[in-house]
Write an enzyme that holds these catalytic residues in place. Structure first.
Site, PDB file in Angstrom:
ATOM      1  N   ARG A 199      77.935   4.333 -50.655  1.00  0.00           N
ATOM      2  CA  ARG A 199      79.247   4.646 -50.063  1.00  0.00           C
ATOM      3  C   ARG A 199      80.333   4.811 -51.126  1.00  0.00           C
ATOM      4  O   ARG A 199      81.278   5.574 -50.927  1.00  0.00           O
ATOM      5  CB  ARG A 199      79.644   3.565 -49.063  1.00  0.00           C
ATOM      6  CG  ARG A 199      78.811   3.677 -47.812  1.00  0.00           C
ATOM      7  CD  ARG A 199      79.239   2.729 -46.746  1.00  0.00           C
ATOM      8  NE  ARG A 199      78.573   3.087 -45.499  1.00  0.00           N
ATOM      9  CZ  ARG A 199      78.415   2.281 -44.469  1.00  0.00           C
ATOM     10  NH1 ARG A 199      78.884   1.054 -44.524  1.00  0.00           N
ATOM     11  NH2 ARG A 199      77.812   2.693 -43.384  1.00  0.00           N
ATOM     12  N   LYS A 243      67.524   2.663 -25.045  1.00  0.00           N
ATOM     13  CA  LYS A 243      67.959   2.680 -23.648  1.00  0.00           C
ATOM     14  C   LYS A 243      68.590   3.977 -23.172  1.00  0.00           C
ATOM     15  O   LYS A 243      69.354   4.610 -23.903  1.00  0.00           O
ATOM     16  CB  LYS A 243      68.990   1.564 -23.444  1.00  0.00           C
ATOM     17  CG  LYS A 243      68.369   0.197 -23.533  1.00  0.00           C
ATOM     18  CD  LYS A 243      69.423  -0.854 -23.365  1.00  0.00           C
ATOM     19  CE  LYS A 243      68.804  -2.235 -23.329  1.00  0.00           C
ATOM     20  NZ  LYS A 243      69.822  -3.268 -23.344  1.00  0.00           N
ATOM     21  N   GLY A 284      72.812   5.861 -37.780  1.00  0.00           N
ATOM     22  CA  GLY A 284      72.064   4.707 -37.284  1.00  0.00           C
ATOM     23  C   GLY A 284      70.599   4.693 -37.678  1.00  0.00           C
ATOM     24  O   GLY A 284      70.241   4.966 -38.818  1.00  0.00           O
ATOM     25  N   GLY A 341      77.927   4.787 -34.770  1.00  0.00           N
ATOM     26  CA  GLY A 341      78.726   4.821 -33.541  1.00  0.00           C
ATOM     27  C   GLY A 341      79.586   6.065 -33.454  1.00  0.00           C
ATOM     28  O   GLY A 341      79.691   6.702 -32.403  1.00  0.00           O
TER      29      GLY A 341
END
Ligand code: AMP
Length: 397
Positions: free
Chosen positions: A37, A201, A354, A377
């Site tokens: 990063r 999910k 992710g 996210g």
């Protein structure tokens, strides 16, 4: 189409530029264990230095929950950034972030110099987008630049609140790249456009499925969420991950896909196990034929082949979520097959952060992808078609 003002559109000569970076790097005993990063932030910082700005960097690190935590200080980041940039990055060690040290350091800056502020989450107001801290940050600078995509789906002082008190809010190169790739892929894709959704999910990917059904030619479903579809279609899923409440929703999505002429692909076969463990006994069975006491932990070989072949027909591919429990080597084959297909195609390939980003990098395919999003996210919300506060707060061109 998003058309935000970038660091190429502003003149910062002699101006104080506050840059929101993502320096949220992993640390063990005060040592940075992965500096990706920091390296990724360099192009924007170097550009602003070269343009003669006075560069004030800020970032959060971890979750200090609104109070100073020495182990989450950005001091080690300042030291490493100094080495990477080849010039001093002066650290303003204020527990209040914008304190006497920061003010004095900024006051003394010459053009092309760099200062780093302390962890913005030392302040309670940061994650609440409080007015006072936003104003304090803005008081340090003439121009604001946001280069932290990972927090773009949150409205915090250091990426959103601050923009209300500055005349110019632009985006840095990293942010621009995310907007260009994710935005273009989703809103202006070269077709055929194939999206691959996996993960655990249905409930956490509902909005993504809905938004992508409006855009794609083919939607591929894998991972734990596929069993809710299989159950909804009358199959037996044994002990597989299942969200009974979402069966009706799954049927509605299948109907919607048909109405829209979108091909929605579900697994044909599955790798099943008699325990949630890498050492479990395994079998390959057709979808909907999972016996009691067994659970599906990966797509089967026939499905992997079908998905890989479908990827080959695409000109644009977006992927979010693994095809199985790839963390366990015996259930990683499906995820690997999809990653390999993406690595081998000439299509534009976008990995939505992710777990899928981790899987692609772990497998060594990272440099074969067109773009791997840095925000889990944030990229998911982008794929949901939501406006991200951190992006929206930057000025349009
Ligand atoms: P998500 O955060 O929703 O993208 O889910 C990622 C997680 O889903 C990973 O940790 C996978 O191990 C898990 N996962 C994928 N397939 C399955 C499955 N068939 N059963 C249970 N978990 C799964």
């Amino acid at each position: 189409m998003l058309n935000k003002k970038s660091v190429d559109d502003i003149n910062v000569k002699g101006l104080k530029v506050l840059v929101r970076c993502d320096f949220n790097v992993p640390m063990v005993d005060g040592k940075i264990t992965d500096e990706n990063r920091l390296v990724a932030a360099l192009p924007t910082i170097k550009k602003l230095i070269a343009d003669g700005g006075k560069i004030i960097l800020c970032s959060h690190m971890g979750k200090p929950k609104g109070e100073p935590k020495p182990e989450l200080s950005l001091a080690p980041v300042a030291a490493r950034l100094s080495e990477l940039l080849g010039q001093e990055v002066k650290f303003a060690a204020d527990a209040t972030v914008v304190g006497e040290n920061a003010k004095a350091a900024v006051e003394a800056m010459k053009d092309g110099e760099v200062v780093l502020l302390e962890n913005t989450r030392y302040r309670k107001e940061e994650t609440k987008n409080g007015e006072e801290f936003s104003k304090e940050l803005a008081s340090l600078c003439d121009v604001f630049v946001n280069d932290a995509f990972g927090t773009a789906h949150r409205a915090h002082c250091s990426n959103v609140g601050v923009t209300e008190y500055v005349d110019t809010a632009a985006v840095g190169y990293l942010m621009q790249k995310e907007i260009d790739f994710l935005g273009n892929a989703v809103n202006n894709p070269e077709r055929p456009f194939v999206a691959i959704l996996g993960g655990s999910k249905v409930s956490s990917k509902i909005s993504v499925i809905e938004n992508l059904l409006e855009k794609v030619d083919t939607l591929i479903i894998g991972g734990g969420m596929a069993y809710t579809f299989a159950k909804a279609l009358g199959g037996n899923v044994g002990n597989s991950l299942l969200e009974e409440d979402y069966c009706e929703y799954a049927l509605n999505m299948l109907k919607k896909a048909e109405e829209k002429g979108v091909k929605l692909l579900l697994p044909k076969d599955n790798v099943i196990a008699d325990d949630f463990s890498n050492d479990a006994n395994t079998k390959i069975v057709a979808t909907g034929e999972i016996p009691e006491g067994w659970e599906g932990l990966d797509i089967g070989p026939e499905t992997a082949k079908l998905y890989a072949e479908t990827v080959k027909t695409a000109k644009t591919v977006v992927w979010n979520g693994p095809m199985g429990c790839f963390e366990m080597p015996n259930f990683a084959a499906g995820t690997e097959a999809v990653a390999k297909a993406l690595a081998e195609t000439d299509a534009v390939t976008i990995i939505g952060g992710g777990d899928s980003a981790a899987a692609v990098n772990q497998l060594g395919y990272g440099d074969k992808m067109t773009h791997i999003s840095t925000g889990g996210g944030a990229s998911l919300e982008f794929l949901e078609g939501k406006e991200l506060p951190g992006v929206a707060a930057a000025n349009d061109k």
